[in-house]
Design a protein around this motif. Structure first.
Motif, PDB file in Angstrom:
ATOM      1  N   TRP A 229       0.920  -1.238   0.007  1.00  0.00           N
ATOM      2  CA  TRP A 229      -0.080   0.073  -0.025  1.00  0.00           C
ATOM      3  C   TRP A 229       0.694   1.237  -0.229  1.00  0.00           C
ATOM      4  O   TRP A 229       1.861   1.252   0.569  1.00  0.00           O
ATOM      5  CB  TRP A 229      -0.802  -0.065   1.127  1.00  0.00           C
ATOM      6  N   PHE A 231       1.124   5.435   0.901  1.00  0.00           N
ATOM      7  CA  PHE A 231       0.686   6.554   1.803  1.00  0.00           C
ATOM      8  C   PHE A 231       1.238   7.857   1.397  1.00  0.00           C
ATOM      9  O   PHE A 231       2.232   7.916   0.737  1.00  0.00           O
ATOM     10  CB  PHE A 231       1.210   6.163   3.246  1.00  0.00           C
ATOM     11  N   PRO A 232       0.386   8.899   1.674  1.00  0.00           N
ATOM     12  CA  PRO A 232       0.896  10.178   1.552  1.00  0.00           C
ATOM     13  C   PRO A 232       2.250  10.420   2.126  1.00  0.00           C
ATOM     14  O   PRO A 232       2.856  11.488   1.560  1.00  0.00           O
ATOM     15  CB  PRO A 232      -0.401  11.044   1.954  1.00  0.00           C
ATOM     16  N   HIS A 236       2.470   8.593   7.729  1.00  0.00           N
ATOM     17  CA  HIS A 236       0.992   7.808   7.541  1.00  0.00           C
ATOM     18  C   HIS A 236       1.694   6.307   7.659  1.00  0.00           C
ATOM     19  O   HIS A 236       0.805   5.413   8.107  1.00  0.00           O
ATOM     20  CB  HIS A 236       0.530   8.119   6.370  1.00  0.00           C
ATOM     21  N   CYS A 346      -4.607  -0.818   6.683  1.00  0.00           N
ATOM     22  CA  CYS A 346      -3.906   0.066   5.805  1.00  0.00           C
ATOM     23  C   CYS A 346      -4.860   1.071   5.317  1.00  0.00           C
ATOM     24  O   CYS A 346      -4.618   2.491   5.062  1.00  0.00           O
ATOM     25  CB  CYS A 346      -3.040  -0.369   4.705  1.00  0.00           C
ATOM     26  N   GLU A 347      -6.099   0.714   4.824  1.00  0.00           N
ATOM     27  CA  GLU A 347      -7.100   1.490   3.900  1.00  0.00           C
ATOM     28  C   GLU A 347      -7.611   2.271   4.900  1.00  0.00           C
ATOM     29  O   GLU A 347      -8.008   3.392   4.544  1.00  0.00           O
ATOM     30  CB  GLU A 347      -7.930   0.595   2.972  1.00  0.00           C
ATOM     31  N   LEU A 349      -6.410   3.686   7.167  1.00  0.00           N
ATOM     32  CA  LEU A 349      -5.437   4.799   7.588  1.00  0.00           C
ATOM     33  C   LEU A 349      -4.751   5.379   6.216  1.00  0.00           C
ATOM     34  O   LEU A 349      -3.952   6.228   6.438  1.00  0.00           O
ATOM     35  CB  LEU A 349      -4.062   4.218   8.524  1.00  0.00           C
ATOM     36  N   GLY A 350      -5.434   5.376   5.332  1.00  0.00           N
ATOM     37  CA  GLY A 350      -5.166   6.099   4.267  1.00  0.00           C
ATOM     38  C   GLY A 350      -4.342   5.599   3.187  1.00  0.00           C
ATOM     39  O   GLY A 350      -3.772   6.314   2.032  1.00  0.00           O
TER      40      GLY A 350
END
Ligand SMILES: Cc1cc2nc3c(=O)[nH]c(=O)nc-3n(C[C@H](O)[C@H](O)[C@H](O)COP(=O)(O)OP(=O)(O)OC[C@H]3O[C@@H](n4cnc5c(N)ncnc54)[C@H](O)[C@@H]3O)c2cc1C
Length: 684
Positions: A229, A231-232, A236, A346-347, A349-350
């Motif tokens: 995944w 993340f920004p 994150h 994970c999804e 948390l963005g």
């Protein structure tokens, strides 16, 4: 034949030994990258050992150690020389003892399952032998091709699958070793009496020569599940890692890459610069020619600007953000469940799904990246790595502090590859070049060494300042020894006492781990005024006063939805008493190798000295000094406050497959003698 080899041969006929020049050069160093600068400058071995011996039995090791002790010859145990901290830098009077001929598997018990393996066994053939028996140790350091079991134990190694199987210290059930007096002792893990194993693990060849290890095994995984995944931001990403580990997930592999490292990982890793002319220098001693090399050196001349640029929000976005890859192992069902749960967290948390491909690609190339350093050196620059760790609540400070400190001198990127419920390791990779201001005066390679030294000094200071540990799995060696006092404080003297107890004449790897002439250790700040329980919620740790009773601690934790999660032996027992008795009532530590009961402590030694072991998820800074207190019945001192792992109520704790091994073996006469010696030395 040298006089030393002649003497040794007459004492131990049949044991090969050599003082030949090629052997002395080959055994003159490990893989500390700063040594590579000397090699590049044409000095492969500034100093070299007097001789090398190759024992093939424990008895030969013991006799050779006694011979060395009686002749006052310093002795350096040598595994495969893959250490990266100058643990092997023998002086001209040293006998190096290469242990690779001690490579038998003495006992394999698939029922337990466990293995007793000799210390010189190389990593890959060992793991292959386990695989043939349908088992795995679960220890896969990136150096598995070029390191030994004894080296792993001596340096507190971590493998790529530490998320499920733990570090090497979580795998050792017993050790056979030869002390500096030449005595063969077996040390066994236990809880309700002193346990010497954690003191020898991480001792880096300074307390004993490890001749064999009894290690816990697992069934070889039947299936793997993959996920990735993005993340920004890196923050994150690490919040998602924390969530996974604190929810009880145990991905064998969990790696978070910062945006630049993630971009490389997505492209399949760092590609080495090829086809560069090697060895040619211009008038300034600077490596000549080669477009890539010239470009590399130009970029590395101003690392600060490049680091700043890459950490802007815009650059992070262009590079695609940070990325986590996970690999779960076990049965089909367990692996799939792990991936499903990781996806959910994970999804939440963005994170944006990247599919399975990045994790599968990582597995395929799992050993490649570490071996791509040579072209960078050939192009006149240098690379190195630094692995530090902290509890989750300090991880941001550690990341920012070390990145900033390194970033002034070298180009830096990072990934996070060993996570635990209470914290995480950050693995910085960095590349640098010569300090332009010093090239004329000192020459190219010495100017590179100046940048290298400055970067390390600044980064280690920043790690300590941020509340981290100096090393998570590479150890201390001679490269970090001068800074050990900053982390351990009075603990440095305690390590010295342990060395004297195990090796009274000081013949084992002198100058390693703790320098012969160390600056006075830093005093740790006085602890804040006592509060029965201070909770670090982010790290799921509680700092509990030694005088607090278990019942009171549990009541205060309950208010926060937390628990010690144990069978309360007697609520009136204080935490200090309970630890001295070996923490009865806690869950068997073999059930979850990635978890630990005790992250750190403040203690008072028998002679009144204060000792602090700062909280960390795992460390590789010498012996684990907490072992002097847990189960030791107060023999060496008392615990003033302890950093205990606490658990969220309602979270199911993971359980690894069963491990049938005696949990509380009695103390052997050899161990009893060593414990007496430790007590004497600690009293001074
Ligand atoms: C490319 C590369 C990748 C790496 N990746 C990892 C990684 O993923 N994880 C990790 O933990 N480390 C890693 N390392 C570091 C290194 O491989 C480890 O520290 C390893 O445990 C060292 O094993 P060795 O057998 O080569 O020990 P050596 O380098 O020979 O020795 C290391 C230290 O242990 C002592 N020692 C060795 N054997 C014994 C013994 N039998 N008894 C007592 N003392 C002994 C030595 O005196 C020395 O102080 C990497 C290194 C390289 C070069």
């Amino acid at each position: 034949m040298s006089a030393l080899v002649r003497d040794l041969a007459s004492a131990l006929p049949g044991m090969p030994a050599s003082a030949d020049e090629p052997d002395r050069i080959a055994y003159a160093r490990d893989l500390w990258p700063r040594h590579h600068l000397d090699v590049r400058a044409g000095e492969p071995a500034r100093q070299r050992p007097a001789a090398i011996a190759w024992p093939s039995t424990t008895d030969e090791v013991a006799r050779a150690v006694r011979w060395a002790r009686d002749h006052g010859v310093p002795l350096v145990p040598f595994g495969a020389g893959s250490g990266v901290c100058a643990g092997i830098a023998p002086r001209e009077d040293v006998l190096v003892m290469d242990l690779k001929r001690l490579a038998r598997i003495r006992r394999l018990d698939p029922g337990a399952p466990l293995v007793e393996v000799e210390a010189g066994h190389m990593g890959v053939p060992f793991e292959q032998a386990m695989e043939r028996a349908g088992l795995t140790l679960g220890h896969f350091p990136s150096s598995i091709l070029c390191s030994t079991v004894g080296g792993w134990v001596a340096a507190r190694s971590a493998g790529q699958c530490s998320g499920a199987y733990g570090k090497i210290e979580d795998m050792v059930a017993a050790l056979e070793c030869v002390t500096g007096d030449g005595e063969v002792v077996e040390l066994r893990r236990r809880t309700s009496a002193p346990d010497l194993v954690p003191l020898v693990v991480g001792s880096e060849g300074t307390m004993a020569v490890v001749t064999s290890a009894t290690l816990r095994l697992h069934p070889a995984p039947a299936a793997r599940g993959f996920g990735a995944w993005s993340f920004p931001s890196t923050k994150h990403g690490w919040e998602a890692m924390r969530a996974m580990f604190q929810a009880g997930l145990r991905p064998a592999v969990a790696r978070l890459y910062d945006p630049f490292d993630a971009m490389l990982a997505k492209q399949g890793g760092v590609k080495g610069a090829r086809d560069e002319p090697r060895g040619e220098r211009n008038g300034r001693g600077e490596p000549r020619g080669g477009l890539r090399g010239t470009a590399l050196r130009a970029v590395l001349r101003r690392p600060g600007a490049l680091n700043d640029l890459l950490h802007t929000r815009a650059a992070t976005k262009v590079m695609g953000g940070a990325m986590i890859v996970v690999v779960f192992e076990g049965t089909d069902e367990r692996a799939q469940h792990g991936v499903d749960e990781a996806r959910r967290l994970c999804e939440l948390l963005g994170g944006a799904c990247e599919g399975e491909a990045p994790a599968r690609r990582w597995l395929e190339h799992r050993y490649s990246v570490s071996y791509r350093q040579a072209p960078v050196f050939a192009n006149g620059a240098f690379v190195d790595t630094m692995e530090v760790a902290a509890r989750w609540s300090k991880l941001g400070d550690l990341y920012d502090g070390v990145r900033r400190a390194l970033g002034e001198h070298v180009f830096v990127m990072a990934h996070f590859s060993h996570a635990y419920p209470d914290g995480c390791c950050i693995y910085f990779s960095f590349a640098g070049s010569a300090d332009p201001g010093l090239v004329r005066e000192r020459g190219w390679d010495a100017a590179c060494a100046a940048t290298y030294d400055r970067a390390w000094r600044a980064a280690l200071a920043a790690a300590v300042e941020a509340g981290g540990t100096l090393a998570h799995h590479h150890g201390v060696g001679r490269s970090k020894a001068p800074r050990l006092g900053e982390e351990l404080g009075a603990g440095v003297d305690v390590v010295r006492s342990l060395m004297r107890a195990f090796d009274p004449r000081g013949i084992l790897n002198p100058g390693n781990l703790v320098p012969e002439k160390a600056p006075p250790p830093r005093q740790h700040p006085a602890p804040p005024s006592p509060v029965p329980v201070r909770i670090d919620g982010a790290s799921l740790l509680a700092c509990v006063e030694g005088t607090t009773t278990l019942a009171e601690a549990e009541r205060l934790l309950e208010d926060e939805g937390l628990t010690l999660d144990m069978r309360m032996p007697d609520g009136a027992t204080t935490v200090a008493e309970w630890l001295a008795r070996g923490a009865p009532g806690t869950r068997d530590h073999w059930l979850d190798p990635a978890d630990q009961l005790l992250a750190g402590l403040d203690a008072t030694l028998g002679d009144g000295r204060a000792l602090t072991v700062r909280p960390a998820p795992r460390r590789a800074v010498g012996p684990d000094l907490t072992a002097l207190f847990v189960g030791a019945g107060g023999r060496f001192g008392r615990v003033d406050r302890a950093w205990l792992r606490v658990h969220k109520r309602g979270v199911t704790r993971p359980a690894a497959p069963a491990f049938a091994c005696e949990r509380d073996p009695g103390v052997s006469p050899g161990e009893a003698r060593l414990l007496d010696a430790v007590e004497r030395e600690l009293k001074g």
